[in-house]
Design an enzyme around this catalytic site. Structure first.
Site, PDB file in Angstrom:
ATOM      1  N   CYS A 126      -2.713   6.273  -2.438  1.00  0.00           N
ATOM      2  CA  CYS A 126      -2.271   7.388  -3.273  1.00  0.00           C
ATOM      3  C   CYS A 126      -3.224   7.544  -4.450  1.00  0.00           C
ATOM      4  CB  CYS A 126      -0.853   7.115  -3.768  1.00  0.00           C
ATOM      5  SG  CYS A 126      -0.190   8.355  -4.870  1.00  0.00           S
ATOM      6  N   GLU A 173       1.823   7.452   6.041  1.00  0.00           N
ATOM      7  CA  GLU A 173       2.788   6.591   5.347  1.00  0.00           C
ATOM      8  C   GLU A 173       2.291   6.319   3.942  1.00  0.00           C
ATOM      9  OE1 GLU A 173       4.003   2.516   3.924  1.00  0.00           O
ATOM     10  OE2 GLU A 173       2.017   3.247   4.482  1.00  0.00           O
ATOM     11  N   ARG A 216      12.857  -1.740   1.165  1.00  0.00           N
ATOM     12  CA  ARG A 216      11.481  -1.251   1.065  1.00  0.00           C
ATOM     13  C   ARG A 216      11.457   0.221   1.452  1.00  0.00           C
ATOM     14  NH1 ARG A 216       6.813  -4.253   0.965  1.00  0.00           N
ATOM     15  NH2 ARG A 216       4.856  -3.151   1.367  1.00  0.00           N
ATOM     16  N   ARG A 218       9.708   3.834   1.823  1.00  0.00           N
ATOM     17  CA  ARG A 218       8.404   4.459   2.025  1.00  0.00           C
ATOM     18  C   ARG A 218       8.588   5.887   2.524  1.00  0.00           C
ATOM     19  NH1 ARG A 218       7.183   0.801  -0.592  1.00  0.00           N
ATOM     20  NH2 ARG A 218       5.458  -0.664  -0.374  1.00  0.00           N
TER      21      ARG A 218
END
Length: 384
Positions: A126, A173, A216, A218
């Site tokens: 990112c 992802e 988690r 995502r």
């Protein structure tokens, strides 16, 4: 046993020599290491493979890390035809488990040399996008394309490969916060760019705790080629969690080396730090995992002190997870080879994906792609 000093001397022309020399420099390897690597990868790909015969589709593995998404897509019936990962330690792990060394710097790869494939898979980093040039063009009433918007970021490399190879579908992802990154501008540029490339996109934040004992979250972005399938594509993230729900105790080893137990000094520091943060009204501090529950999110910084996921021990200080337990926490199989130091292993698993969750998505993407192909072929047949 063959000697480690076996040597072969070959002569090459000036042009090939310069190509090999440039390649070795880009890879950060000696000329000999580069040549041996090329030959090894080439010979590996010529071996007869049962998976090639059985594969339902082909895919490429970009920003591959240690291959978590490759495992997922291979389990869904795919065959990987190209991989790319710049980190040298990840390349070592990838090579040990898949028999090939991924390409290096993606920014230096000619997109036209990448093999044709059905699905592009990428866990791209990112990065913020500069909007200054875009704003200027907008003020002049001129359209901006993805190249203007994304140049200088690694997402641009995903876009240029999509444009050149036009796979039927893709799956990207990233961290959950991608949607709010840079006040939402990053995600806006990403979605606009993918739309400009004529892909219908679908996205959702998924939590890995349905598949492993770890919270988690995502974001998963899936796209299908409008030029191939038209504009009426639909896609649902109909996920199928594991039953019974996994718990922390499922991934723990019975006998663990003492080196993973926190020292008195580190344990005292973590407790004092937690008290200090609570006094400020913050929730930061160490986390003792509930054996019957799920852990916090495993991060790439886990190697520093392991504070986010600690395992209680009777009569002594808590301990870190071992690298193998981290692998299990991410859903990697126990035969996955860990061939690097603990520090690098913690970084690698902390940066990886929840393999069974991605496998679930891979099945959904393939199923939709196959149904779209069938419908598309049916229309072609009826029009004849």
């Amino acid at each position: 046993m063959p000697s480690k000093n076996n040597q072969i001397h070959i002569r090459v022309g000036d042009e090939l020599y310069h190509i090999l020399n440039d390649y070795s420099e880009k890879q950060g390897k000696s000329l000999q290491e580069a040549v041996v690597g090329i030959l090894s990868d080439k010979l590996e790909k010529t071996k007869p493979s049962q998976s090639r015969k059985r594969s339902k589709f082909t895919f490429i593995d970009l920003f591959a890390g240690i291959g978590g998404m490759r495992i997922a897509y291979e389990r869904a019936g795919g065959r990987c035809v190209y991989s790319n990962e710049w980190n040298k330690y990840c390349q070592v792990t990838y090579k040990a488990n898949f028999g090939e060394t991924p390409d290096g710097d993606i920014t230096k790869v000619d997109e036209n040399t990448i093999p044709d494939h059905d699905i592009l898979v990428a866990g791209f980093p990112c990065q913020p996008f500069s909007i200054a040039g875009v704003s200027k063009k907008n003020s002049l009433g001129r359209a901006t394309g993805f190249a203007d918007k994304t140049q200088g970021t690694l997402f641009f490399d995903v876009c240029r490969i999509l444009k050149a190879k036009r796979p039927k579908a893709f799956m990207l992802e990233n961290v959950k916060n991608l949607q709010s990154h840079d006040k939402g501008r990053t995600f806006k540029v990403i979605t606009e760019s993918l739309n400009e490339l004529d892909y219908d996109i679908f996205y959702k934040v998924l939590d890995g705790q349905g598949y492993v004992p770890q919270h988690r979250e995502r974001i998963i972005i899936v796209g299908f080629d409008r030029r191939r399938y038209g504009k009426d594509v639909t896609f649902d993230f109909n996920m199928t969690p594991v039953v019974p729900k996994p718990k922390v105790s499922d991934i723990l080893d019975a006998d663990v080396d003492e080196k993973y137990t926190l020292t008195d000094h580190l344990w005292a520091y973590l407790q004092a730090y937690a008290v200090k943060q609570r006094a400020k009204g913050n929730g930061f501090g160490f986390g003792i995992a509930n054996p019957d529950g799920v852990t916090r999110t495993l991060s790439a910084r886990y190697y520093k002190d392991g504070s986010e996921i600690l395992i209680a021990q009777e009569g002594k200080n808590p301990r870190r997870l071992t690298p193998r337990e981290c692998a299990r926490l991410q859903g990697f199989p126990d035969d996955f080879k860990i061939v690097v130091s603990d520090t690098q292993a913690y970084r690698q698993f902390g940066n990886s994906v929840v393999v069974p969750m991605i496998e679930n998505v891979a099945h959904l993407v393939y199923k939709k792609m196959a149904s779209l192909d069938k419908a598309s072929n049916g229309k072609k047949a009826s029009s004849k």
